[in-house]
Design a protein around this motif. Structure first.
Motif, PDB file in Angstrom:
ATOM      1  N   ILE A  44       0.925  -1.154  -0.042  1.00  0.00           N
ATOM      2  CA  ILE A  44      -0.012   0.152  -0.031  1.00  0.00           C
ATOM      3  C   ILE A  44       0.784   1.311   0.040  1.00  0.00           C
ATOM      4  O   ILE A  44       1.909   1.163   0.620  1.00  0.00           O
ATOM      5  CB  ILE A  44      -0.741  -0.107   1.384  1.00  0.00           C
ATOM      6  N   SER A  45       0.521   2.129  -0.775  1.00  0.00           N
ATOM      7  CA  SER A  45       1.286   3.493  -0.694  1.00  0.00           C
ATOM      8  C   SER A  45       1.125   4.515   0.405  1.00  0.00           C
ATOM      9  O   SER A  45       0.291   4.242   1.070  1.00  0.00           O
ATOM     10  CB  SER A  45       1.046   4.400  -2.199  1.00  0.00           C
ATOM     11  N   LYS A  46       1.843   5.175   0.571  1.00  0.00           N
ATOM     12  CA  LYS A  46       2.031   6.245   1.755  1.00  0.00           C
ATOM     13  C   LYS A  46       0.682   6.918   1.512  1.00  0.00           C
ATOM     14  O   LYS A  46       0.025   7.175   2.589  1.00  0.00           O
ATOM     15  CB  LYS A  46       3.460   7.184   1.464  1.00  0.00           C
ATOM     16  N   GLU A  47       0.376   7.195   0.493  1.00  0.00           N
ATOM     17  CA  GLU A  47      -0.841   8.095   0.370  1.00  0.00           C
ATOM     18  C   GLU A  47      -2.054   7.365   0.856  1.00  0.00           C
ATOM     19  O   GLU A  47      -2.898   7.571   1.215  1.00  0.00           O
ATOM     20  CB  GLU A  47      -1.201   8.658  -1.202  1.00  0.00           C
ATOM     21  N   GLN A  48      -2.208   6.084   0.237  1.00  0.00           N
ATOM     22  CA  GLN A  48      -3.118   5.237   0.594  1.00  0.00           C
ATOM     23  C   GLN A  48      -3.513   4.843   2.234  1.00  0.00           C
ATOM     24  O   GLN A  48      -4.352   4.871   2.709  1.00  0.00           O
ATOM     25  CB  GLN A  48      -3.081   3.741  -0.210  1.00  0.00           C
ATOM     26  N   GLY A  49      -2.056   4.785   2.731  1.00  0.00           N
ATOM     27  CA  GLY A  49      -1.993   4.642   4.316  1.00  0.00           C
ATOM     28  C   GLY A  49      -2.374   5.565   4.995  1.00  0.00           C
ATOM     29  O   GLY A  49      -2.913   5.705   6.094  1.00  0.00           O
ATOM     30  N   GLU A  50      -2.529   6.987   4.438  1.00  0.00           N
ATOM     31  CA  GLU A  50      -2.997   8.144   5.201  1.00  0.00           C
ATOM     32  C   GLU A  50      -4.401   8.560   4.839  1.00  0.00           C
ATOM     33  O   GLU A  50      -4.865   9.430   5.205  1.00  0.00           O
ATOM     34  CB  GLU A  50      -1.970   9.319   4.968  1.00  0.00           C
ATOM     35  N   TYR A  51      -5.089   7.735   3.613  1.00  0.00           N
ATOM     36  CA  TYR A  51      -6.306   8.133   3.227  1.00  0.00           C
ATOM     37  C   TYR A  51      -7.451   7.888   4.503  1.00  0.00           C
ATOM     38  O   TYR A  51      -7.333   7.036   5.290  1.00  0.00           O
ATOM     39  CB  TYR A  51      -6.621   7.286   2.096  1.00  0.00           C
ATOM     40  N   ARG A  52      -8.301   9.012   4.344  1.00  0.00           N
ATOM     41  CA  ARG A  52      -9.491   8.880   5.223  1.00  0.00           C
ATOM     42  C   ARG A  52     -10.800   9.332   4.275  1.00  0.00           C
ATOM     43  O   ARG A  52     -10.651   9.986   3.367  1.00  0.00           O
ATOM     44  CB  ARG A  52      -9.371  10.035   6.231  1.00  0.00           C
ATOM     45  N   TYR A  53     -11.677   8.137   4.376  1.00  0.00           N
ATOM     46  CA  TYR A  53     -12.794   8.210   3.571  1.00  0.00           C
ATOM     47  C   TYR A  53     -13.691   9.371   3.916  1.00  0.00           C
ATOM     48  O   TYR A  53     -14.696   9.693   3.041  1.00  0.00           O
ATOM     49  CB  TYR A  53     -13.447   6.787   3.412  1.00  0.00           C
ATOM     50  N   LYS A  54     -13.893   9.898   5.039  1.00  0.00           N
ATOM     51  CA  LYS A  54     -14.383  10.998   5.571  1.00  0.00           C
ATOM     52  C   LYS A  54     -13.146  11.806   6.511  1.00  0.00           C
ATOM     53  O   LYS A  54     -12.510  11.343   7.179  1.00  0.00           O
ATOM     54  CB  LYS A  54     -15.557  10.714   6.340  1.00  0.00           C
ATOM     55  N   ALA A  55     -13.316  13.006   6.710  1.00  0.00           N
ATOM     56  CA  ALA A  55     -12.356  14.019   7.188  1.00  0.00           C
ATOM     57  C   ALA A  55     -12.341  13.421   8.693  1.00  0.00           C
ATOM     58  O   ALA A  55     -11.134  13.419   9.465  1.00  0.00           O
ATOM     59  CB  ALA A  55     -12.814  15.449   7.206  1.00  0.00           C
ATOM     60  N   GLU A  56     -13.531  13.130   9.375  1.00  0.00           N
ATOM     61  CA  GLU A  56     -13.325  12.938  10.658  1.00  0.00           C
ATOM     62  C   GLU A  56     -13.332  11.385  10.925  1.00  0.00           C
ATOM     63  O   GLU A  56     -13.098  11.072  12.107  1.00  0.00           O
ATOM     64  CB  GLU A  56     -14.832  13.028  11.426  1.00  0.00           C
ATOM     65  N   LYS A  57     -12.915  10.649  10.060  1.00  0.00           N
ATOM     66  CA  LYS A  57     -12.672   8.895  10.436  1.00  0.00           C
ATOM     67  C   LYS A  57     -11.089   8.757  10.379  1.00  0.00           C
ATOM     68  O   LYS A  57     -10.220   9.717   9.983  1.00  0.00           O
ATOM     69  CB  LYS A  57     -13.462   8.275   9.197  1.00  0.00           C
TER      70      LYS A  57
END
Length: 172
Positions: A44-57
């Protein structure tokens, strides 16, 4: 073989996890889950690791760190109960754990390695407990709970989060 816990062995809140666990050998399930989660998140890429599907999640890294933390806590509960210590466990704040862990500073692959080590420790405990230990009881959420119910909750909690990861984090 560790039998599926009966509904009177845990608080109804945990049914949502226990019902996800297939009727197979629990130790084999735990080992297969470790492999499945590792394969799912390997590369998994660094960007995917930091992804949030909603800001508060939570980010994907935080979800994985949460999975390891919850398993650590529940494994300790299993050990204490199975060894015959009569104890009431107080609730813990999963959000506080996540905030103070600061998983954002870590690489996702390091968190994944940590999760794998945690699971290996859980599998070791599960394989070494005597039969009588599985039906001993402690208290969680002001409700009796057995060591075997906690083991099933660990497995179900991972399945719950695997589904969330697939549905909300990896399909963007």
């Amino acid at each position: 073989m560790i039998k599926r816990p009966k509904m009177n062995e845990y608080h109804p809140y945990f049914e949502r996890y226990i019902e996800l666990v297939p009727d197979q050998g629990l130790l084999e399930i735990l080992k297969k889950q470790q492999e499945a989660t590792t394969n799912l998140l390997r590369g998994i890429s660094k960007e995917q690791g930091e992804y949030r599907y909603k800001a508060e999640k939570w980010s994907l890294k935080e979800v994985l760190g949460h999975m390891a933390d919850i398993e650590r806590v529940l494994r300790y509960h299993i050990l204490v109960i199975a060894r015959g210590d009569v104890i009431t466990f107080t609730p813990f704040d999963k959000d506080l754990y996540n905030t103070n862990a600061d998983f954002s500073r870590l690489d996702l692959q390091d968190i994944l390695l940590d999760f794998s080590i945690v699971r290996q420790c859980t599998s070791s405990l599960v394989s070494c407990l005597p039969d009588g230990g599985w039906v001993r009881t402690g208290t969680v959420l002001n409700h009796p709970i057995t060591a075997r119910a906690l083991a099933y909750i660990i497995a179900g909690h991972e399945l719950h989060h695997q589904a969330i990861i697939k549905e909300r984090y990896l399909l963007k």
